[in-house]
Each structure stands twice: as C-alpha cells, then as structure tokens.
Write a protein that holds these residues in place. Structure first.
Motif, mmCIF file in Angstrom:
data_model
loop_
_atom_site.group_PDB
_atom_site.id
_atom_site.type_symbol
_atom_site.label_atom_id
_atom_site.label_comp_id
_atom_site.label_asym_id
_atom_site.label_seq_id
_atom_site.Cartn_x
_atom_site.Cartn_y
_atom_site.Cartn_z
ATOM 1 N N LYS A 166 -7.092 5.239 5.291
ATOM 2 C CA LYS A 166 -6.885 4.138 6.239
ATOM 3 C C LYS A 166 -8.028 3.128 6.152
ATOM 4 C CE LYS A 166 -3.979 6.760 9.403
ATOM 5 N NZ LYS A 166 -3.817 7.377 10.722
ATOM 6 N N GLU A 167 -9.243 3.622 5.862
ATOM 7 C CA GLU A 167 -10.398 2.729 5.741
ATOM 8 C C GLU A 167 -10.206 1.750 4.582
ATOM 9 O OE1 GLU A 167 -10.952 6.386 7.564
ATOM 10 O OE2 GLU A 167 -10.870 6.200 5.396
ATOM 11 N N PHE A 168 -9.586 2.244 3.507
ATOM 12 C CA PHE A 168 -9.345 1.373 2.355
ATOM 13 C C PHE A 168 -8.391 0.243 2.753
ATOM 14 C CE2 PHE A 168 -7.552 -0.270 -1.504
ATOM 15 C CZ PHE A 168 -8.555 -0.140 -2.460
ATOM 16 N N VAL A 169 -7.338 0.587 3.501
ATOM 17 C CA VAL A 169 -6.361 -0.414 3.955
ATOM 18 C C VAL A 169 -7.055 -1.487 4.787
ATOM 19 C CG1 VAL A 169 -4.269 -0.794 5.339
ATOM 20 C CG2 VAL A 169 -4.479 1.278 3.928
ATOM 21 N N GLN B 219 -2.263 -18.308 0.993
ATOM 22 C CA GLN B 219 -1.161 -18.244 0.016
ATOM 23 C C GLN B 219 0.167 -17.822 0.647
ATOM 24 O OE1 GLN B 219 -2.918 -19.825 -2.988
ATOM 25 N NE2 GLN B 219 -1.149 -18.635 -3.657
ATOM 26 N N HIS B 220 0.122 -17.413 1.918
ATOM 27 C CA HIS B 220 1.334 -16.931 2.617
ATOM 28 C C HIS B 220 2.005 -15.794 1.847
ATOM 29 C CE1 HIS B 220 0.991 -20.206 5.463
ATOM 30 N NE2 HIS B 220 0.931 -21.065 4.461
ATOM 31 N N LEU B 221 1.208 -14.800 1.468
ATOM 32 C CA LEU B 221 1.790 -13.659 0.766
ATOM 33 C C LEU B 221 2.694 -12.864 1.702
ATOM 34 C CD1 LEU B 221 -0.362 -14.284 -1.461
ATOM 35 C CD2 LEU B 221 -0.400 -11.801 -1.843
ATOM 36 N N SER B 222 3.742 -12.321 1.157
ATOM 37 C CA SER B 222 4.628 -11.465 1.940
ATOM 38 C C SER B 222 3.966 -10.103 2.123
ATOM 39 C CB SER B 222 5.968 -11.277 1.232
ATOM 40 O OG SER B 222 5.812 -10.437 0.096
ATOM 41 N N PHE B 223 4.472 -9.352 3.068
ATOM 42 C CA PHE B 223 4.005 -7.992 3.310
ATOM 43 C C PHE B 223 4.050 -7.177 2.024
ATOM 44 C CE2 PHE B 223 5.168 -3.587 4.007
ATOM 45 C CZ PHE B 223 4.227 -3.146 4.918
ATOM 46 N N PHE B 224 5.147 -7.301 1.301
ATOM 47 C CA PHE B 224 5.318 -6.488 0.091
ATOM 48 C C PHE B 224 4.328 -6.908 -0.995
ATOM 49 C CE2 PHE B 224 7.458 -4.987 -3.799
ATOM 50 C CZ PHE B 224 7.675 -3.666 -3.435
ATOM 51 N N GLU B 225 4.113 -8.200 -1.140
ATOM 52 C CA GLU B 225 3.186 -8.693 -2.169
ATOM 53 C C GLU B 225 1.769 -8.175 -1.926
ATOM 54 O OE1 GLU B 225 5.436 -12.905 -3.240
ATOM 55 O OE2 GLU B 225 4.081 -12.780 -1.525
ATOM 56 N N MET B 226 1.323 -8.232 -0.674
ATOM 57 C CA MET B 226 -0.041 -7.771 -0.399
ATOM 58 C C MET B 226 -0.159 -6.261 -0.576
ATOM 59 S SD MET B 226 -0.538 -8.099 3.743
ATOM 60 C CE MET B 226 0.187 -9.705 3.943
ATOM 61 N N THR B 227 0.929 -5.550 -0.275
ATOM 62 C CA THR B 227 0.924 -4.089 -0.420
ATOM 63 C C THR B 227 0.880 -3.680 -1.893
ATOM 64 O OG1 THR B 227 2.210 -3.924 1.626
ATOM 65 C CG2 THR B 227 2.122 -1.979 0.259
ATOM 66 N N VAL B 228 1.614 -4.400 -2.729
ATOM 67 C CA VAL B 228 1.593 -4.136 -4.173
ATOM 68 C C VAL B 228 0.185 -4.364 -4.724
ATOM 69 C CG1 VAL B 228 2.418 -4.972 -6.427
ATOM 70 C CG2 VAL B 228 4.042 -4.577 -4.569
ATOM 71 N N GLY B 229 -0.432 -5.469 -4.326
ATOM 72 C CA GLY B 229 -1.799 -5.749 -4.758
ATOM 73 C C GLY B 229 -2.763 -4.647 -4.323
ATOM 74 N N MET B 230 -2.579 -4.187 -3.101
ATOM 75 C CA MET B 230 -3.422 -3.106 -2.573
ATOM 76 C C MET B 230 -3.255 -1.838 -3.404
ATOM 77 S SD MET B 230 -3.262 -1.295 1.190
ATOM 78 C CE MET B 230 -3.439 -2.832 2.093
#
Length: 405
Positions: A99-102, A116-127
């Motif tokens: 959770k700390e990493f998130v 950049q208005h990234l979507s939830f999914f885009e930021m999650t993929v990057g993570m």
C-alpha cells in the motif's frame, strides 16, 4: 495522503471504466506512452506475456503465473478489476503490491497525472510496470483491460501473446460483430512474437491468422493441439479451455528456453488459488446449502456456468442476480431457468443496473423474485429460504460477487 485517500482520489477524480463506462474509454495510447516516458520506460526492464480475449483471460493469466511460480521464477501478475481491494491488481508471486508503494507512486506523479488527465486504468498500468521493474521480476503476466489494440497495456514487447477467445462483450467500444471484436483483440499480436489462440470461431479464425501473417508472428491454435487432461483447483467447466490454452503456452515458452517441466505445469494448475489468490471463479462459499459465486457476466461465460448449475441437479435453485447497466438483458435473461427462485439486487457501483429495471425486465422472460438494494441482503434471504440440498448461485457481475466474498 493516506492509502484510502489515495484510492479515493484515483477512483473519484479521473475516469474509470469500471465506474463510468464508455466515457472513460480512451481512443489512443498517447497518455500511457507519455507516462511510460516519465517513468523511464519501465515496461522494457522485464520480460512479459500479454493475455487478451473476451472470457478466461483472468483465469488464464493466474494459471500461467502459478505455473511459472512453481518453476521458481519471480512472477509479476497484473489483472483487473479487483474484487475487494485495489492491491489485488498488482502482485508478485501472489503477494499484493504494498500500500505504501501505491501512496508514494501517486504522490510522486500526481502533478503529471492531473495535467495529462490520465484515466484510472492508465495510471494503474504505469504503476504496475514501474513496480515490476523496481522489483526485478523474472517475468510478468499482463492481462489486457479492454480490447487490445488501444488498451493501455499494449505498449509492451512480450515473449508471447495469448488470446483466449472472442465473444460479444463491450460492443459499444469494440464493434458489433465477432470479426470486428477479433480485430481489436488481435491488436496485441506483435511483429515476429509468437501468439497462442485459445478458441476460434469461423468469424475470428481468419482475422487472427491474417494478422499473424501480416506481422510474421508464429501462430498456434490451442484447439488444434494435443488435448491435455489436467486437474485444477479452479472448478468451473469453462476452465477446460483455459487449461488447454495454458498447456500450449507452456510448450511454446519451453521452446523459447524457459525452464518449465511437466510437473511445474501440473502443480501450477493444481494450486492456482494458493499461488495467486484468485477468487470468484465457480467459488464454493459454503455447503448445505451450496453457495456458488461466479464472475461470468456475458453470454458465452454465463451459458457455461448455467449448464454447470443444471448438472448439479439441485432440488431447488436460488439465483442472486445483479448486473451493471450496459448489459443486454434481452440477450442474457432468456438463458436463465424459469423454475428458479430469484433475488434481484444491485451492486454498489455507479454503473449498477437499478434493481427495479432488472426485475421488470426479468418478469418479461418469466423470471420472478424479490428485489433488494443490497447484494448481502439478497444472499442472506436466499440462505434463509434454501434447504440444505438446494443451491444458491450469486452472479451477473464481478461487482455482485465482490460484495459477498
């Protein structure tokens, strides 16, 4: 921000397909490519396998991860959606992302994400890509979110691509015919990268073969290969095709130099739940009465689940059903048995189908029952009504199942 505040920001501020539907669907890869650049291309720092398809891609991803874990590899696993907690989406050897990493990841990149208005999914993929890179995984199994060609995961250069099958789901994004949907899914087939296709139909087969030929990708049709007869702790009948796909994929990986034995394959399939933590696939929640939960939510998936329920020959079948609002009920409801007792409900997500809409539509197909605004209430009533030799089924949506496991 705390972990919970971070999730609230991720879920609430930016579009998320699971909550909002079509408005969150992005038409190109611009955002994820820009984010990957900011992250210094983490997806290039680990080997990976890309898994797409309409049904079975989640189970197939977990099975494959389990096999690789049994062989001693450090295995990343990225899947969606989650059932109980966001951290389920990103795992290494079955252990969820910290959770700390998130929290730290979002805090570090929040300004860019907002600009950049990234979507939830885009930021999650990057993570996920950043996490797997930092943790030095040997290989990661990356499940496609939606479609393939324009999915945020489609910036990887995999060891192997897998497409499980094609069905009529998410037609508002992917097209109204099997061949159109297959074309979108085939977008993950890369130049000279082998691809395994789990199941084909007359409409999809030519699409896959043509795309593979175009990019000189070796193609293997799992359904044409020698059949496997292996046990798995995933008990759904629909897992038979997924097991075949995984066995063929393992053969392909072996040919590419991965150290995977027959014993690794057997043990991997037998211990998927233990190794990866997969839930909600023909999951037996209790006996007497049997309570079975399954996340199948489209025609092809539900057909197999309903056949398996019928094979149980219960004295009485109790159905706890809740859907999201983009489902074509005219296509789905005629498949359900009219002699079952129904407990219509609505999952607690923005995209839920109003229980009154579901119940009134169901009545047109001879499906009668009570209405509940909570999945838990519906299940509790079903348990109170059902005799010990009867069966309760909970399904219709991933979100319906998520609320009660």
């Amino acid at each position: 921000m705390t972990y919970q505040e971070t999730l609230t920001w991720m879920f609430g501020q930016l579009p998320m397909y699971q909550r909002q539907g079509k408005s969150a669907f992005k038409k190109d890869l611009t955002n994820i490519l820009a984010f990957a650049e900011v992250l210094q291309q983490p997806q290039n720092n680990f080997k990976n396998i890309h898994v797409g398809g309409t049904n079975g891609k989640g189970s197939t991803s977990h099975m494959l991860a389990s096999v690789l874990q049994e062989a001693g590899y450090k295995v990343g696993l990225y899947t969606s959606p989650h059932l109980k907690d966001f951290t389920e989406r990103i795992k290494i050897n079955g252990k969820e992302i910290r959770k700390e990493f998130v929290v730290d990841f979002i805090a570090t990149h929040r300004e860019f994400l907002e600009q950049q208005h990234l979507s939830f999914f885009e930021m999650t993929v990057g993570m996920a890509f950043d996490y797997f890179s930092q943790e030095n995984v040997d290989i990661a199994i990356i499940e496609v979110g939606l479609g393939g060609r324009l999915d945020s995961t489609n910036i990887i250069n995999p060891e192997l691509s897998i497409i499980t099958n094609i069905g009529m789901d998410h037609t508002q994004f992917l097209g109204n015919t099997i061949s159109q949907i297959a074309t979108e899914k085939a977008g993950i087939i890369k130049k000279e990268i082998p691809v395994v296709i789990g199941e084909t139909s007359a409409e999809s087969k030519d699409v896959f073969i043509q795309k593979a030929n175009e990019v000189k990708a070796p193609i293997v049709l799992a359904e044409d290969e020698e059949k496997v007869n292996l046990e798995s702790d995933l008990r759904g009948d629909y897992q038979e095709n997924n097991k075949q796909t995984v066995a063929v994929a393992v053969r392909q990986l072996r040919d590419q130099g991965w150290n995977l034995s027959t014993e690794n394959l057997q043990d991997g399939l037998a211990n998927v739940v233990k190794n990866t933590g997969l839930r909600g696939r023909w999951e037996l929640l209790q006996d007497q009465p049997k309570v079975i939960a399954d996340t199948a939510h489209n025609k092809e998936g539900l057909e197999i689940v309903l056949r398996q329920l019928k094979k149980l020959q219960p004295k009485k079948l109790h159905m706890v059903l809740g859907f999201v609002n983009d489902k074509d009920l005219d296509q789905l409801l005629p498949m359900f048995p009219t002699d079952a007792i129904y407990y219509f409900c609505q999952p607690n997500v923005i995209r839920r189908m109003d229980v009154k809409v579901l119940a009134s539509k169901a009545a047109l197909f001879g499906l009668e029952g009570k209405m509940y605004t909570s999945v838990t209430e519906a299940l509790n009533d079903a348990k109170a009504d059902a005799g010990s030799e009867e069966v309760i089924y909970v399904g219709g949506s991933t979100f319906t199942v998520a609320e009660i496991i």
